[in-house]
Write a protein that holds these residues in place. Structure first.
Motif, PDB file in Angstrom:
ATOM      1  N   TRP A 121       1.825  10.023  -4.144  1.00  0.00           N
ATOM      2  CA  TRP A 121       0.863  11.065  -3.796  1.00  0.00           C
ATOM      3  C   TRP A 121       0.988  11.535  -2.346  1.00  0.00           C
ATOM      4  O   TRP A 121       0.270  12.426  -1.934  1.00  0.00           O
ATOM      5  CB  TRP A 121      -0.557  10.574  -4.045  1.00  0.00           C
ATOM      6  N   ILE A 122       1.841  10.919  -1.580  1.00  0.00           N
ATOM      7  CA  ILE A 122       1.989  11.299  -0.160  1.00  0.00           C
ATOM      8  C   ILE A 122       3.065  12.341  -0.014  1.00  0.00           C
ATOM      9  O   ILE A 122       4.092  12.296  -0.554  1.00  0.00           O
ATOM     10  CB  ILE A 122       2.288  10.063   0.714  1.00  0.00           C
ATOM     11  N   ILE A 179       0.844  -1.203   0.000  1.00  0.00           N
ATOM     12  CA  ILE A 179       0.000   0.000   0.000  1.00  0.00           C
ATOM     13  C   ILE A 179       0.872   1.242   0.000  1.00  0.00           C
ATOM     14  O   ILE A 179       0.610   2.200  -0.742  1.00  0.00           O
ATOM     15  CB  ILE A 179      -0.968  -0.008   1.200  1.00  0.00           C
ATOM     16  N   ASP A 180       1.911   1.240   0.798  1.00  0.00           N
ATOM     17  CA  ASP A 180       2.849   2.376   0.852  1.00  0.00           C
ATOM     18  C   ASP A 180       3.457   2.635  -0.518  1.00  0.00           C
ATOM     19  O   ASP A 180       3.536   3.779  -0.966  1.00  0.00           O
ATOM     20  CB  ASP A 180       3.940   2.104   1.882  1.00  0.00           C
ATOM     21  N   ARG A 181       3.888   1.592  -1.182  1.00  0.00           N
ATOM     22  CA  ARG A 181       4.492   1.743  -2.508  1.00  0.00           C
ATOM     23  C   ARG A 181       3.487   2.318  -3.508  1.00  0.00           C
ATOM     24  O   ARG A 181       3.823   3.163  -4.327  1.00  0.00           O
ATOM     25  CB  ARG A 181       5.029   0.419  -3.000  1.00  0.00           C
ATOM     26  N   LEU A 182       2.252   1.867  -3.432  1.00  0.00           N
ATOM     27  CA  LEU A 182       1.230   2.370  -4.349  1.00  0.00           C
ATOM     28  C   LEU A 182       0.892   3.835  -4.090  1.00  0.00           C
ATOM     29  O   LEU A 182       0.665   4.607  -5.021  1.00  0.00           O
ATOM     30  CB  LEU A 182      -0.046   1.526  -4.232  1.00  0.00           C
ATOM     31  N   LEU A 183       0.850   4.224  -2.824  1.00  0.00           N
ATOM     32  CA  LEU A 183       0.431   5.582  -2.467  1.00  0.00           C
ATOM     33  C   LEU A 183       1.578   6.586  -2.387  1.00  0.00           C
ATOM     34  O   LEU A 183       1.330   7.793  -2.371  1.00  0.00           O
ATOM     35  CB  LEU A 183      -0.320   5.556  -1.126  1.00  0.00           C
ATOM     36  N   SER A 184       2.814   6.112  -2.348  1.00  0.00           N
ATOM     37  CA  SER A 184       3.941   7.021  -2.119  1.00  0.00           C
ATOM     38  C   SER A 184       4.067   8.170  -3.117  1.00  0.00           C
ATOM     39  O   SER A 184       4.495   9.259  -2.716  1.00  0.00           O
ATOM     40  CB  SER A 184       5.250   6.243  -2.041  1.00  0.00           C
TER      41      SER A 184
END
Length: 57
Positions: A56-57, A49-54
């Motif tokens: 945009w974070i 999840i972190d890799r997918l959202l990184s």
């Protein structure tokens, strides 16, 4: 680039052989002695999840 941004890493080029050997002996070899080999690793759900959202974070 992402690794450097989030993991406090440093890239270094050393032209002096004596200094390079000293750095390797005092830093790298000590880290290797404390480390453990990881043969394979499956990413956790949080890591995926972190890799997918990184971006945009």
């Amino acid at each position: 680039m992402r690794s450097l941004e989030f993991n406090d890493e440093l890239n270094l080029v050393v032209m002096d052989e004596v200094l390079a050997k000293d750095i390797r002996t005092r830093m790298f070899d000590v880290d290797i002695a404390k480390s453990r080999r990881i043969e394979s690793a499956e990413p956790s759900l949080c890591a995926m999840i972190d890799r997918l959202l990184s971006p945009w974070i």
